[in-house]
Design an enzyme around this catalytic site. Structure first.
Site, PDB file in Angstrom:
ATOM      1  N   ASN A  23      22.950  13.519 -18.369  1.00 51.35           N
ATOM      2  CA  ASN A  23      24.118  13.286 -19.214  1.00 51.35           C
ATOM      3  C   ASN A  23      25.302  12.757 -18.413  1.00 51.35           C
ATOM      4  O   ASN A  23      26.060  11.909 -18.898  1.00 51.35           O
ATOM      5  CB  ASN A  23      24.500  14.574 -19.943  1.00 51.35           C
ATOM      6  CG  ASN A  23      23.467  14.980 -20.979  1.00 51.35           C
ATOM      7  OD1 ASN A  23      22.653  14.167 -21.415  1.00 51.35           O
ATOM      8  ND2 ASN A  23      23.473  16.241 -21.372  1.00 51.35           N
ATOM      9  N   ASP A 121      17.240  11.046 -29.706  1.00 51.63           N
ATOM     10  CA  ASP A 121      16.408  12.098 -30.277  1.00 51.63           C
ATOM     11  C   ASP A 121      16.573  12.197 -31.785  1.00 51.63           C
ATOM     12  O   ASP A 121      17.676  12.051 -32.311  1.00 51.63           O
ATOM     13  CB  ASP A 121      16.775  13.461 -29.670  1.00 51.63           C
ATOM     14  CG  ASP A 121      16.298  13.588 -28.237  1.00 51.63           C
ATOM     15  OD1 ASP A 121      15.264  13.000 -27.916  1.00 51.63           O
ATOM     16  OD2 ASP A 121      16.965  14.286 -27.449  1.00 51.63           O
ATOM     17  N   MET A 341      24.264  23.307 -33.640  1.00 52.58           N
ATOM     18  CA  MET A 341      24.670  21.906 -33.634  1.00 52.58           C
ATOM     19  C   MET A 341      23.738  20.981 -34.405  1.00 52.58           C
ATOM     20  O   MET A 341      24.184  20.118 -35.156  1.00 52.58           O
ATOM     21  CB  MET A 341      24.816  21.422 -32.183  1.00 52.58           C
ATOM     22  CG  MET A 341      25.443  20.054 -32.055  1.00 52.58           C
ATOM     23  SD  MET A 341      25.862  19.640 -30.342  1.00 52.58           S
ATOM     24  CE  MET A 341      27.148  20.828 -29.983  1.00 52.58           C
TER      25      MET A 341
END
Length: 434
Positions: A23, A121, A341
């Site tokens: 990330n 994803d 989330m």
């Protein structure tokens, strides 16, 4: 399409070093577009998502020189904005969610950017409103072509502004931050994400000449500058890999040393595994996961079932909930896993149930795991990796199972884990790539 054949039930032993953080790599590589000077980045993970982003930058005219394994020198002195209109860019960007972070740098330096709806994803609704709302606050105007799924953003001159983000989005904060460093005046970002990835991005931008204060908090203040220069930057070890290796050691009752884990940037990750009963010890800058045949999940003081949930930093990263869930399947006791989330990230548990795990999927966001306490070993099966994090969780489950499992669509795992089969084989795992 490639697959893994995994012979489970083998104990592992030895040391492993985590790769550079995926990330962080996606953010700092995008930040090289902010300057015409040379930017050298070290500890770049050699994974497919990062390679895709580097190819996008090459298409834009960025010179990328591989100085040695894991280290590249970037020079964006001759950027071709027209490349954004090409079919090649459309295909590349649509397959990589991280590509959206080129918008901030391109907008700041060239006043315009075009990008298709980002991919990545398939783990549920992943809106990008935070990115565009923040950029609008800085003076950008954007259009969305719903039919072709394209975003166009224009801003002849960005101007600093105060903004309160509707969510502490990591990529949204990064995009706004990269735009704000070259905006005219002062920008204040409240409810900013403050993960180590963002802290590292701020560190890199400041070394390029940016003026960012409040690093590490959710209140960032940026004083815009006219230009940025080149720099050198080293990417942190990937905390998601560190957590994955802790889970792997626990499920296979193995002792593994995770070297150079950058313990100061792991937050509550080690403690989250300790709550499941895993024996994780610190030795210098290494983590040692002790061989533990049986481990017991903690309960709350009143005896009620423990809940493990994701939260913005310094809370638990959602990227590790899949691994924690798998680890809980062989623990003594029960735990509620609450994935706040993404509403599709827990759907992989049907594969674990097929393997003999006792899991109740309460709703798209919550799953209750009743640990087997190793009284029943998971069964080998055939499965498909739906996303990066579920993929590594299924691989961990397969390595603890009895028999030979097949995992299809391992390209998803390759997006986030560099040569994971070869690296784990050195520890004694039996994994074949076919």
């Amino acid at each position: 399409m490639a697959s893994f054949l995994v012979e489970g039930g083998n104990k592992l032993n030895g040391s492993i070093t985590p790769q550079g953080a995926k990330n962080e790599a996606l953010q700092v590589i995008c930040a090289t577009l902010l300057t015409s000077g040379d930017v050298t980045i070290g500890n770049i993970p050699e994974i497919s998502d990062v390679q895709k982003l580097i190819e996008i930058l090459r298409g834009l005219g960025v010179q990328v020189i591989n100085e040695r394994k894991g280290t590249c020198r970037f020079n964006a002195s001759s950027v071709d904005i027209d490349y954004l209109k090409s079919p090649g860019f459309a295909e590349q960007a649509a397959s990589l969610r991280g590509s959206i972070m080129i918008i901030g740098p391109l907008l700041a330096r060239f006043g315009k950017a075009v990008i298709p709806q980002p991919g990545g994803d398939k783990i549920g609704r992943r809106r990008v409103d935070t990115h565009f709302t923040g950029l609008q606050k800085l003076g950008a105007k954007f259009e969305f072509d719903a039919e072709n799924q394209w975003f166009t953003v224009l801003a002849p001159q960005l101007k600093g502004a105060y903004m309160l983000l509707d969510e502490a989005s990591v990529t949204g904060t990064a995009n706004i931050l990269m735009a704000a460093v070259l905006a005219e005046g002062k920008t204040t970002i409240f409810n900013a994400a403050c993960e180590p990835y963002i802290q590292q991005l701020c560190k890199m931008l400041n070394s390029m000449g940016a003026k960012i204060s409040g690093v590490g908090s959710n209140l960032l203040t940026i004083e815009g500058v006219a230009t940025l220069s080149g720099c050198s930057h080293e990417i942190l070890p990937d905390m998601i890999e560190v957590g994955s290796f802790i889970g792997l050691a626990a499920m296979t009752a193995s002792e593994i040393t995770i070297q150079n884990a950058s313990l100061g940037h792991l937050g509550i990750i080690p403690d989250s595994f300790r709550r499941l009963g895993i024996n994780v010890e610190q030795q210098g800058n290494n983590l040692v996961v002790k061989e533990t045949e049986n481990y017991e999940i903690e309960t709350y003081i009143d005896g009620s079932i423990m809940t493990i949930a994701d939260a913005p930093w310094p809370g638990l990263t959602p990227d590790l909930l899949s691994v924690l869930l798998v680890v809980a399947t062989q623990a003594k006791g029960s735990v509620l896993i609450h994935q706040k989330m993404f509403e599709s990230r827990l759907f992989f548990v049907d594969k674990l149930i097929d393997m003999g795990a006792q899991i109740i999927l309460c709703d798209p966001h919550r799953a209750t795991v009743i640990g087997l306490n190793r009284q029943h070993q998971l069964r080998a099966t055939k499965m498909t990796s739906p996303d990066i994090r579920a993929g590594i969780a299924l691989l961990i489950a397969a390595m603890s199972a009895k028999g030979v499992s097949t995992i299809d669509n391992i390209e998803q795992i390759d997006r986030g884990y560099d040569s994971i089969d070869k690296r784990l084989s050195k520890l004694g795992a039996h994994i074949s790539r076919i």
